[in-house]
Write an enzyme that holds these catalytic residues in place. Structure first.
Site, PDB file in Angstrom:
ATOM      1  N   HIS A 141     -12.849   3.484   0.331  1.00  0.00           N
ATOM      2  CA  HIS A 141     -12.789   2.490   1.706  1.00  0.00           C
ATOM      3  C   HIS A 141     -13.574   1.370   1.105  1.00  0.00           C
ATOM      4  CE1 HIS A 141     -12.746   6.096   4.574  1.00  0.00           C
ATOM      5  NE2 HIS A 141     -11.366   5.555   4.498  1.00  0.00           N
TER       6      HIS A 141
ATOM      7  N   ARG B  79     -11.604  16.419   7.475  1.00  0.00           N
ATOM      8  CA  ARG B  79     -12.415  16.690   6.223  1.00  0.00           C
ATOM      9  C   ARG B  79     -13.653  17.309   6.606  1.00  0.00           C
ATOM     10  NH1 ARG B  79     -10.947  11.319   3.732  1.00  0.00           N
ATOM     11  NH2 ARG B  79      -8.680  11.550   3.122  1.00  0.00           N
TER      12      ARG B  79
ATOM     13  N   GLY C  47     -10.359   9.091   8.058  1.00  0.00           N
ATOM     14  CA  GLY C  47     -11.448   9.335   6.973  1.00  0.00           C
ATOM     15  C   GLY C  47     -12.331   8.388   7.236  1.00  0.00           C
TER      16      GLY C  47
ATOM     17  N   GLU D  98      -8.257  -4.622   5.411  1.00  0.00           N
ATOM     18  CA  GLU D  98      -7.974  -4.326   3.976  1.00  0.00           C
ATOM     19  C   GLU D  98      -6.865  -5.298   3.554  1.00  0.00           C
ATOM     20  OE1 GLU D  98      -8.257  -0.400   5.634  1.00  0.00           O
ATOM     21  OE2 GLU D  98      -9.097   0.069   3.562  1.00  0.00           O
TER      22      GLU D  98
ATOM     23  N   GLY E 190     -12.628   6.101  10.634  1.00  0.00           N
ATOM     24  CA  GLY E 190     -11.190   6.148  10.947  1.00  0.00           C
ATOM     25  C   GLY E 190     -11.009   7.806  10.870  1.00  0.00           C
TER      26      GLY E 190
ATOM     27  N   ARG F 284      -2.560  -2.127  -3.556  1.00  0.00           N
ATOM     28  CA  ARG F 284      -3.774  -1.007  -3.173  1.00  0.00           C
ATOM     29  C   ARG F 284      -3.703   0.094  -4.207  1.00  0.00           C
ATOM     30  NH1 ARG F 284      -4.867   3.715   0.924  1.00  0.00           N
ATOM     31  NH2 ARG F 284      -6.923   3.884   0.325  1.00  0.00           N
TER      32      ARG F 284
ATOM     33  N   ASN G 286     -12.776   1.340  18.504  1.00  0.00           N
ATOM     34  CA  ASN G 286     -12.337   1.620  19.663  1.00  0.00           C
ATOM     35  C   ASN G 286     -13.136   2.475  20.488  1.00  0.00           C
ATOM     36  OD1 ASN G 286      -9.616   0.176  19.446  1.00  0.00           O
ATOM     37  ND2 ASN G 286      -9.339   1.584  17.741  1.00  0.00           N
TER      38      ASN G 286
ATOM     39  N   ASN H   6       0.957  -1.211   0.019  1.00  0.00           N
ATOM     40  CA  ASN H   6      -0.076   0.069   0.061  1.00  0.00           C
ATOM     41  C   ASN H   6       0.964   1.293   0.028  1.00  0.00           C
ATOM     42  OD1 ASN H   6      -1.759   1.929   0.582  1.00  0.00           O
ATOM     43  ND2 ASN H   6      -2.776   1.151   2.310  1.00  0.00           N
TER      44      ASN H   6
END
Ligand code: ADP
Length: 400
Positions: A180, A241, A212, A384, A210, A91, A335, A7
């Site tokens: 995602h 964001r 994002g 992932e 997360g 990825r 979490n 990744n």
């Protein structure tokens, strides 16, 4: 077959080696500061202490070279030679409308992905650099690309078309793509396994929360809507964001604050979200600590975040005419006990009842709804890399 998963970001690179006969993780690592001073690789053979090496790495090929050395090392390596690596899974963020599934890398695929670079100028170019570097160092090893956008390609047009002149979709490909996807797909498949019900018989809302964050509506195993859009900026409030805002705000701020070209975009991507509202941090742990001490903007940031997740859950229940399972995943989803509690609070009329005791869990697959909850609420740590390795293995085993 052993699979290497890569990744690749612009200055960092994450990797894992998995043995696909058992799906066991053998090693994982991270290369940081590629092309900068202080390049460093942190490698971990599972079950052993981390091996950290600071060494100059001028580009991605250098970085991959050190990854390959680390995984073949006599002490902390996991393969005797690169011949043991049967395939590499990469990825890649954006495949536009070109691919709805993972594919074997060919020159034609690479040309197609080059064309997608303008849709993801920050992400696709480094992803492609990673592929090129691996091809240079492992010319005979098959490579597969797994796309963040692919899983969302099943959305119907009413979910992905924006109400702007249609020609912009035709000319420039402006539509909702969603991101995602690998994570949403992984947790949806796990949901079916955990509940022991066929994916085909389920309506699932997956909340990938997360730094994002995005939510997807998955009906009969197919994504029918997702909250991220043309870029990952749309949808939920995120770490930095903004998520959904009135688009007119952009022009307004630009004029009021006399912003240079590109600055507004930067503000919406890097200085907004829970960081922008709270002024404290983009990390929910910091914001929650501040909120507990009475910081009102931190409290507000958490409320705005939860409000937006609930908003999408409600919307997707309407779109699917119901929901069987709501899944929480990624850093916050896995979490943040308190945030899951706020999101699921007072949804009893929709058949959604969180068990406050079962919810006291972090990072472990658990059904956290009450026994009398019509809708199952499930915590599923995302993986992932495993999904990338699975797709890679399934494609490559057919040609070996
Ligand atoms: P990324 O989008 O970078 O992959 P992650 O899925 O790793 O993000 O999520 C990172 C975020 O998860 C952190 O910024 C933090 O807000 C949140 N997080 C991690 N652990 C906890 C925790 N124990 N409590 C609350 N939030 C947490």
């Amino acid at each position: 077959m052993k699979v290497l998963v890569i990744n690749c970001g612009s200055s960092s690179l994450k990797y894992q080696v998995l043995d696909m006969t058992t799906e066991a993780l053998l090693a994982k690592g991270l290369v940081e500061r590629i092309g900068m001073d202080g390049s460093v690789i942190t490698h971990e053979k599972i079950g052993m202490d981390k091996f950290i090496l600071t060494v100059p790495m001028k580009d991605h090929q250098d970085a991959i070279g050190h990854v390959l050395e680390a995984i073949q090392d006599a002490d902390h390596g996991v393969v005797a030679s690169m011949d043991e690596i049967g395939a590499v899974g990469h990825r890649v963020v954006h495949a536009g409308e070109k691919y709805s599934k993972s594919v074997l890398v060919t020159p034609a695929v690479l040309r197609g992905l080059e064309e997608c670079c303008e849709l993801a100028p920050l992400h696709n170019p480094p992803n492609l650099l990673g592929i090129a570097a691996c091809q240079a160092l492992m010319p005979n090893t098959p490579m597969v690309t797994v796309f963040d956008t692919a899983f969302h390609q099943t959305m119907p047009p009413e979910s992905y078309i924006y109400a702007i002149p249609y020609e912009y979709y035709q000319k420039h490909g402006i539509r909702r793509y969603g991101f995602h996807g690998t994570s949403h797909k992984y947790v949806a498949e796990r949901t079916a396994d955990i509940l022991n019900v066929a994916l085909d018989d389920l309506k699932i809302i997956t909340c990938h929360l997360g730094n994002g964050a995005s939510v997807s509506a998955i009906k009969r195993g197919k994504c029918i809507d997702t909250s991220m859009g043309f870029t990952p900026l749309e949808g939920l409030v995120m770490g930095t964001r903004s998520g959904d805002i009135d688009p007119a705000i952009v022009t307004f701020i630009r004029e009021k604050e006399k912003l240079e070209q590109g600055v507004a975009n930067d503000i919406l991507n890097k200085k907004s979200g829970v960081l922008g509202i709270s002024g404290v941090s983009s990390d929910f742990r910091d914001i929650e600590a501040a909120a507990e001490e009475g910081n009102e903007r931190a409290q507000l940031a958490l409320k705005v975040f939860a409000h937006k997740v609930r908003f999408y859950i409600g919307a997707y229940i309407a779109e699917m005419n119901g929901v069987d399972a709501i899944v929480f995943t990624a850093g916050v989803g896995e979490n943040d006990i308190e945030m899951r509690d706020i999101i699921c609070n007072d949804l009893g009329n929709l058949g959604i009842k969180l068990d406050l005791v079962k919810n006291k869990v972090r990072g472990k697959e658990t059904i956290i709804s009450r026994d009398d909850s019509k809708v199952k609420i499930i915590l599923i740590p995302t993986n992932e890399e495993l999904m990338i390795a699975r797709d890679t293995y399934n494609i490559v085993k057919k040609i070996k």
